[in-house]
Design an enzyme around this catalytic site. Structure first.
Site, mmCIF file in Angstrom:
data_model
loop_
_atom_site.group_PDB
_atom_site.id
_atom_site.type_symbol
_atom_site.label_atom_id
_atom_site.label_comp_id
_atom_site.label_asym_id
_atom_site.label_seq_id
_atom_site.Cartn_x
_atom_site.Cartn_y
_atom_site.Cartn_z
ATOM 1 N N TYR A 34 0.820 -1.214 0.000
ATOM 2 C CA TYR A 34 0.000 0.000 0.000
ATOM 3 C C TYR A 34 0.850 1.259 0.000
ATOM 4 O O TYR A 34 2.068 1.201 0.209
ATOM 5 C CB TYR A 34 -0.941 0.005 1.208
ATOM 6 N N ARG A 53 7.787 3.937 -4.946
ATOM 7 C CA ARG A 53 7.946 2.967 -3.854
ATOM 8 C C ARG A 53 6.924 1.851 -3.973
ATOM 9 O O ARG A 53 7.211 0.689 -3.693
ATOM 10 C CB ARG A 53 7.842 3.654 -2.494
ATOM 11 N N ARG A 101 -7.583 -20.628 -1.646
ATOM 12 C CA ARG A 101 -6.537 -20.408 -0.642
ATOM 13 C C ARG A 101 -5.445 -21.480 -0.654
ATOM 14 O O ARG A 101 -5.714 -22.650 -0.461
ATOM 15 C CB ARG A 101 -7.157 -20.334 0.748
ATOM 16 N N HIS A 103 -0.875 -21.295 0.225
ATOM 17 C CA HIS A 103 0.182 -20.340 0.557
ATOM 18 C C HIS A 103 0.968 -19.849 -0.656
ATOM 19 O O HIS A 103 1.150 -18.652 -0.834
ATOM 20 C CB HIS A 103 1.151 -20.950 1.568
ATOM 21 N N LYS A 147 6.479 -2.163 2.043
ATOM 22 C CA LYS A 147 5.306 -1.505 2.635
ATOM 23 C C LYS A 147 4.104 -2.429 2.431
ATOM 24 O O LYS A 147 3.248 -2.194 1.575
ATOM 25 C CB LYS A 147 5.089 -0.121 2.010
ATOM 26 N N GLU A 180 12.068 2.312 14.533
ATOM 27 C CA GLU A 180 11.178 3.360 14.009
ATOM 28 C C GLU A 180 9.863 3.337 14.770
ATOM 29 O O GLU A 180 9.649 2.488 15.638
ATOM 30 C CB GLU A 180 10.936 3.155 12.510
ATOM 31 N N LEU A 204 10.977 0.955 7.305
ATOM 32 C CA LEU A 204 10.439 1.403 6.028
ATOM 33 C C LEU A 204 11.274 2.586 5.546
ATOM 34 O O LEU A 204 11.619 3.474 6.336
ATOM 35 C CB LEU A 204 8.981 1.847 6.186
#
Lengths: 286, 286
Positions: A34, A53, A101, A103, A147, A180, A204
């Site tokens: 995101y 990014r 579903r 993995h 991210k 952070e 990040l």
């Protein structure tokens, strides 16, 4: 004109309607990435850096994504036009899409893009007086440089901060090294020099952080050092701050029960804030 | 009778229809937990153990959830009846629900329950001959004991295994300690004793694992030791296996390029498999 607007794959939708499939890998695995872009005066600030990014995060997870920067720019414009929001933030996420579903990456799935815009609360008064933080153990995974939507560690840290009446949780690893904030990068000022954790897999690579290090600090003649430091270094510093897209540059004047220096916003933090606001004005208000 | 069925908050839905909101915290943060229960002969195996762990995971994340075990039992029955599936697995997840995006827990949000059932592939032949694994660094967060939706570390590990032509990735931490598989627990047999990582924050407290340690091994007179061990201990062992709800007990006869002992399924693994199948038959086929 609404006070919120949303897009799915570039089409306007009602955020109050279900648009996501239960077998979206974003929903079942947090398998996605995101970005959040700040909107000032109806303009996206540093949108190109955020979208660059985004493409890096997508590449790190091998998510195939067909939209270009121009497409994403246009989607941001659509949201701003539809909502009429002048001061807000655009949230954008991309998941690996829908598949039964399992993995491992599915052989077939199409990346799913969702976006929304909301107004932001004005925190300019808080930035003037500074606020409080707490130290919490950093329990996140070892790819904090991506991210991603795997944010439970960040959530649990932030929740601890909120329950302690604090603005942000400052995280430290098992070895004592401070990394952070739960939703921000962290900086320390000592003897006129800015210190911050190197941009490794443990933090990040924040866009506001990078802007401070590569633009604002040089412009102001301030030295910056990317190196590891521990909690006692922080508590014995002259100033500390967290920074981020919606956080901007937020002075942290107390951590846990200890004031940083005399417990007021320091001179260097103020200089950075003024320079940052000037940069925003030059990009978004002219 | 369909070959898949799905429920949202206990109501049957079409899995091909969008039912989730883009601001569901499961979608934006992976803020939720899940369980997978194996169905044999149209019966859920060890459902109570799975639902007990679900409630533990929910408590660990402070997610308020209003359904009881009886409700969840009934929802499983609905799915089985609707799908007609006799050999399959039920996937169940609970998220913190929908709220405008913010890291800290929302003041108001209702937990969102989704469930689906699908047939499972028969892997009984593979269990007879065993299969291969690879070692990969364990990059996951430090609360692997919570069965959460933050599964990117697991996904990336499993994907490496698949790309290496292996069944499972066996993860090890920075200090060399072997933890567990990407979607399974891991066990080693040495001199007739089963070794497995202690049920700390670094592994999922697997239900199949616990069943082996507390039921099957005692019944067979096999000693079990929960202790840390490294990769060389594994490579010098007599037998290794991964275990889990759909994995059951799967012998790993080679890791990376090295065979374990003589590279065939060991006697003790076979005994465990036979005892496990007996337990399934007693619960589900009588």
């Amino acid at each position: 004109m609404m006070n919120v607007a949303a897009l799915v794959d570039g089409k306007l939708i009602d955020i109050g309607e279900p648009v996501i499939f239960m077998e979206d890998r974003g929903y079942q695995f947090g398998d996605g990435v995101y970005e959040v872009t700040r909107v000032y005066n109806g303009q996206c600030f540093m949108l190109k850096s955020h979208m660059d990014r985004l493409f890096q995060s997508l590449a790190a997870l091998n998510i195939i994504f067909s939209y270009s920067y121009e497409d994403l720019y246009n989607f941001h414009q659509m949201l701003l036009k539809e909502s009429g929001i002048m001061e807000g933030s655009v949230y954008l996420q991309v998941t690996r899409g829908v598949a039964p579903r399992e993995h491992a990456f599915p052989k077939k799935s199409s990346a799913q893009l969702t976006m929304s815009v909301r107004p932001v609360k004005d925190q300019s008064m808080l930035r003037k007086v500074g606020t409080k933080g707490i130290f919490v153990p950093d329990i996140r995974w070892l790819r904090c440089d991506i991210k991603s939507l795997n944010l439970l560690g960040n959530i649990l840290a932030k929740q601890q901060a909120v329950e302690a009446g604090c603005y942000e949780a400052i995280q430290y690893r098992d070895n004592g090294i401070v990394t952070e904030g739960a939703s921000s990068n962290f900086g320390v000022v000592k003897n006129g020099v800015i210190y911050t954790h190197p941009a490794t897999n443990l933090i990040l690579k924040g866009i506001t952080r990078a802007y401070i290090l590569t633009k604002l600090a040089p412009r102001l003649g301030i030295s910056v050092v990317e190196q590891e430091f521990d909690r006692s270094f922080v508590l014995n510093s002259d100033e500390t701050f967290v920074c981020g897209t919606t956080t901007e540059i937020m002075p942290i004047i107390q951590i846990d029960d200890q004031k940083i220096a005399n417990g007021t916003v320091g001179a260097l933090s103020k200089k950075l804030q003024i320079a940052y606001i000037k940069a925003i004005q030059e990009e978004c208000y002219i």
